[in-house]
Design a protein around this motif. Structure first.
Motif, PDB file in Angstrom:
ATOM      1  N   HIS A   1       1.311   6.740 -12.757  1.00 26.06           N
ATOM      2  CA  HIS A   1      -0.059   6.227 -12.823  1.00 26.06           C
ATOM      3  C   HIS A   1      -0.016   4.730 -12.542  1.00 26.06           C
ATOM      4  N   THR A   2      -0.803   4.278 -11.566  1.00 22.90           N
ATOM      5  CA  THR A   2      -0.818   2.854 -11.230  1.00 22.90           C
ATOM      6  C   THR A   2      -2.206   2.277 -11.471  1.00 22.90           C
ATOM      7  N   TRP A   3      -2.247   0.991 -11.742  1.00 26.03           N
ATOM      8  CA  TRP A   3      -3.498   0.243 -11.847  1.00 26.03           C
ATOM      9  C   TRP A   3      -3.236  -1.166 -11.369  1.00 26.03           C
ATOM     10  N   SER A   4      -4.284  -1.817 -10.936  1.00 26.00           N
ATOM     11  CA  SER A   4      -4.154  -3.164 -10.373  1.00 26.00           C
ATOM     12  C   SER A   4      -4.971  -4.167 -11.157  1.00 26.00           C
ATOM     13  N   ALA A   5      -4.481  -5.378 -11.211  1.00 19.72           N
ATOM     14  CA  ALA A   5      -5.188  -6.476 -11.862  1.00 19.72           C
ATOM     15  C   ALA A   5      -5.328  -7.611 -10.860  1.00 19.72           C
ATOM     16  N   ALA A   6      -6.492  -8.241 -10.850  1.00 18.49           N
ATOM     17  CA  ALA A   6      -6.746  -9.326  -9.903  1.00 18.49           C
ATOM     18  C   ALA A   6      -6.387 -10.695 -10.472  1.00 18.49           C
ATOM     19  N   THR A   7      -6.375 -10.821 -11.797  1.00 22.78           N
ATOM     20  CA  THR A   7      -6.078 -12.105 -12.434  1.00 22.78           C
ATOM     21  C   THR A   7      -5.039 -11.913 -13.529  1.00 22.78           C
ATOM     22  N   SER A   8      -4.422 -12.993 -13.955  1.00 23.24           N
ATOM     23  CA  SER A   8      -3.437 -12.883 -15.029  1.00 23.24           C
ATOM     24  C   SER A   8      -4.098 -12.452 -16.338  1.00 23.24           C
ATOM     25  N   GLU A   9      -5.328 -12.874 -16.569  1.00 23.67           N
ATOM     26  CA  GLU A   9      -6.043 -12.468 -17.779  1.00 23.67           C
ATOM     27  C   GLU A   9      -6.278 -10.967 -17.781  1.00 23.67           C
ATOM     28  N   GLU A  10      -6.704 -10.445 -16.625  1.00 29.54           N
ATOM     29  CA  GLU A  10      -6.931  -9.005 -16.510  1.00 29.54           C
ATOM     30  C   GLU A  10      -5.614  -8.248 -16.672  1.00 29.54           C
ATOM     31  N   LEU A  11      -4.539  -8.783 -16.138  1.00 29.58           N
ATOM     32  CA  LEU A  11      -3.221  -8.163 -16.252  1.00 29.58           C
ATOM     33  C   LEU A  11      -2.815  -8.032 -17.724  1.00 29.58           C
ATOM     34  N   VAL A  12      -2.952  -9.103 -18.482  1.00 32.44           N
ATOM     35  CA  VAL A  12      -2.570  -9.071 -19.894  1.00 32.44           C
ATOM     36  C   VAL A  12      -3.461  -8.103 -20.669  1.00 32.44           C
ATOM     37  N   ARG A  13      -4.772  -8.122 -20.384  1.00 32.40           N
ATOM     38  CA  ARG A  13      -5.696  -7.205 -21.062  1.00 32.40           C
ATOM     39  C   ARG A  13      -5.331  -5.753 -20.770  1.00 32.40           C
ATOM     40  N   MET A  14      -5.049  -5.461 -19.515  1.00 35.23           N
ATOM     41  CA  MET A  14      -4.705  -4.089 -19.146  1.00 35.23           C
ATOM     42  C   MET A  14      -3.346  -3.683 -19.727  1.00 35.23           C
ATOM     43  N   ALA A  15      -2.396  -4.596 -19.789  1.00 31.10           N
ATOM     44  CA  ALA A  15      -1.099  -4.294 -20.395  1.00 31.10           C
ATOM     45  C   ALA A  15      -1.282  -3.923 -21.860  1.00 31.10           C
TER      46      ALA A  15
ATOM     47  N   THR B   1       0.828  -1.202   0.000  1.00 27.38           N
ATOM     48  CA  THR B   1       0.000   0.000   0.000  1.00 27.38           C
ATOM     49  C   THR B   1       0.869   1.261   0.000  1.00 27.38           C
ATOM     50  N   GLY B   2       1.896   1.285   0.830  1.00 32.59           N
ATOM     51  CA  GLY B   2       2.805   2.430   0.877  1.00 32.59           C
ATOM     52  C   GLY B   2       3.554   2.619  -0.421  1.00 32.59           C
ATOM     53  N   LEU B   3       3.919   1.526  -1.065  1.00 31.06           N
ATOM     54  CA  LEU B   3       4.603   1.601  -2.353  1.00 31.06           C
ATOM     55  C   LEU B   3       3.705   2.256  -3.392  1.00 31.06           C
ATOM     56  N   VAL B   4       2.458   1.825  -3.459  1.00 36.39           N
ATOM     57  CA  VAL B   4       1.516   2.397  -4.426  1.00 36.39           C
ATOM     58  C   VAL B   4       1.340   3.891  -4.175  1.00 36.39           C
ATOM     59  N   ALA B   5       1.141   4.260  -2.909  1.00 37.45           N
ATOM     60  CA  ALA B   5       0.973   5.674  -2.577  1.00 37.45           C
ATOM     61  C   ALA B   5       2.223   6.473  -2.949  1.00 37.45           C
ATOM     62  N   GLY B   6       3.392   5.903  -2.687  1.00 35.70           N
ATOM     63  CA  GLY B   6       4.640   6.581  -3.026  1.00 35.70           C
ATOM     64  C   GLY B   6       4.829   6.756  -4.524  1.00 35.70           C
ATOM     65  N   LEU B   7       4.497   5.722  -5.296  1.00 37.80           N
ATOM     66  CA  LEU B   7       4.594   5.829  -6.754  1.00 37.80           C
ATOM     67  C   LEU B   7       3.647   6.902  -7.284  1.00 37.80           C
ATOM     68  N   GLU B   8       2.424   6.906  -6.771  1.00 39.15           N
ATOM     69  CA  GLU B   8       1.458   7.905  -7.223  1.00 39.15           C
ATOM     70  C   GLU B   8       1.890   9.310  -6.826  1.00 39.15           C
TER      71      GLU B   8
END
Length: 167
Positions: A21-35, A9-16
């Protein structure tokens, strides 16, 4: 970000806070789609994501060729880190995870890649750097650095020719 637990959580806040710009994916399929949709420069993977890492990395690289994949390892383990590198990740990070640490690794990696491929303004001969063995290879030979020497090298590269304070 994919497969992360609450410890980042701290890493995400620090990057932002650094303007990333950060985004999260819950599954590998979602990760590939978002990439594919986002064309990220960096993909951070964590152990919480259950996947066939080698296959997912191939899909990510096909969808977003410029993306570098970093794996956030929950605990230091040289054997696990080596397995991850063999599976195709570009870098392995261990706690504590900080935005500055991640951004430094991205920046140093980008500089080294430009140096290795001859891109950029430098006319110096290429220098190859192996982060895991901490070895540096140039036309005169290969040198293995201590951890402290390697850390200093990273800081000097990041400084981009500027004076670096002693501390």
């Amino acid at each position: 970000l994919a497969g992360m637990d609450a410890s980042v959580t701290g890493l995400v806040a620090g990057l932002e806070a650094e303007g990333v710009h950060t985004w999260s994916a819950a599954t590998s399929e979602e990760l590939v789609r978002m990439a594919e949709e986002m064309d990220p420069e960096l993909v951070l993977l964590g152990a919480e994501l259950k996947l066939d890492l080698r296959a997912v990395l191939e899909e990510i690289r096909a969808a977003a060729p410029r993306a570098r994949a970093f794996f956030l390892l929950a605990e230091p383990s040289p054997n696990a880190a080596l397995d991850l590198v063999r599976a195709g990740v570009d870098d392995v990070l261990i706690p504590p995870f900080t935005a500055a640490g991640v951004l430094m690794r991205v920046h140093v990696g980008s500089l080294l890649m430009r140096r290795q491929t001859g891109q950029g303004a430098s006319t110096n001969p290429p220098i190859l750097v192996d982060r895991f063995s901490r070895s540096v290879e140039d036309p005169s030979g290969t040198t293995t650095l201590t951890a402290r020497e390697f850390e200093l090298l990273e800081r000097l590269i990041l400084a981009g020719g500027r004076v670096v304070p002693r501390e």
